[in-house]
Design a protein around this motif. Structure first.
Motif, PDB file in Angstrom:
ATOM      1  N   LYS A  79      59.529  17.917  65.020  1.00  0.00           N
ATOM      2  CA  LYS A  79      60.083  18.435  63.579  1.00  0.00           C
ATOM      3  C   LYS A  79      59.314  17.560  62.591  1.00  0.00           C
ATOM      4  O   LYS A  79      59.126  18.110  61.544  1.00  0.00           O
ATOM      5  CB  LYS A  79      61.468  18.095  63.343  1.00  0.00           C
ATOM      6  N   LEU A  80      59.160  16.132  62.635  1.00  0.00           N
ATOM      7  CA  LEU A  80      58.504  15.455  61.733  1.00  0.00           C
ATOM      8  C   LEU A  80      56.989  15.844  61.733  1.00  0.00           C
ATOM      9  O   LEU A  80      56.400  16.108  60.595  1.00  0.00           O
ATOM     10  CB  LEU A  80      58.539  14.154  62.252  1.00  0.00           C
ATOM     11  N   LEU A  81      56.424  16.295  62.632  1.00  0.00           N
ATOM     12  CA  LEU A  81      55.034  16.626  62.737  1.00  0.00           C
ATOM     13  C   LEU A  81      55.089  17.811  62.052  1.00  0.00           C
ATOM     14  O   LEU A  81      53.934  18.122  61.128  1.00  0.00           O
ATOM     15  CB  LEU A  81      54.416  16.723  64.116  1.00  0.00           C
ATOM     16  N   ALA A  82      55.784  18.661  62.332  1.00  0.00           N
ATOM     17  CA  ALA A  82      55.728  20.016  61.406  1.00  0.00           C
ATOM     18  C   ALA A  82      56.276  20.107  59.913  1.00  0.00           C
ATOM     19  O   ALA A  82      55.437  20.683  59.281  1.00  0.00           O
ATOM     20  CB  ALA A  82      56.798  21.095  62.147  1.00  0.00           C
ATOM     21  N   LYS A  83      56.735  19.015  59.876  1.00  0.00           N
ATOM     22  CA  LYS A  83      57.274  18.675  58.342  1.00  0.00           C
ATOM     23  C   LYS A  83      55.739  18.246  57.625  1.00  0.00           C
ATOM     24  O   LYS A  83      55.561  18.571  56.594  1.00  0.00           O
ATOM     25  CB  LYS A  83      58.202  17.465  58.104  1.00  0.00           C
ATOM     26  N   ALA A  84      54.993  17.293  58.088  1.00  0.00           N
ATOM     27  CA  ALA A  84      53.828  17.150  57.748  1.00  0.00           C
ATOM     28  C   ALA A  84      52.847  18.015  57.598  1.00  0.00           C
ATOM     29  O   ALA A  84      51.800  18.184  56.722  1.00  0.00           O
ATOM     30  CB  ALA A  84      53.152  15.767  58.573  1.00  0.00           C
TER      31      ALA A  84
END
Length: 94
Positions: A79-84
């Motif tokens: 989710k954090l990678l997708a947010k970036a």
């Protein structure tokens, strides 16, 4: 993942400027020293931003390794990678 950001490495160019690998300015932080006389926060922010591509790549590798070799749920990392990877709504900017 399909990153849309400028590929690293990014470099801290001194003061509050972050440069992309070819030495062109990538971003410049607003100088907080105007009000406080202390720009150490700007330097710290610039250093953190400059490290972002490397942190992204390492986090992606960690996520893959944790899933493949340890069966660990990596939803939060993904989710954090997708947010970036998200592109902001530019209509919100001046």
């Amino acid at each position: 993942m399909m990153e849309k950001f400028t590929k690293g490495p990014w470099l801290w160019g001194g003061a509050s400027v972050v440069l992309e690998g070819e030495g062109m300015p990538l971003c410049c932080l607003v100088n907080s020293a105007v009000n406080t006389g202390d720009n150490s926060e700007d330097y710290a922010n610039a250093a953190l931003i400059a490290a972002a591509p490397e942190m992204y790549d390492l986090l992606e590798k960690i996520s893959i390794a944790m899933e493949c070799f340890h069966g660990v749920d990596t939803d939060e990392i993904n989710k954090l990678l997708a947010k970036a990877d998200q592109c902001p709504d530019t209509s919100l900017y001046l």
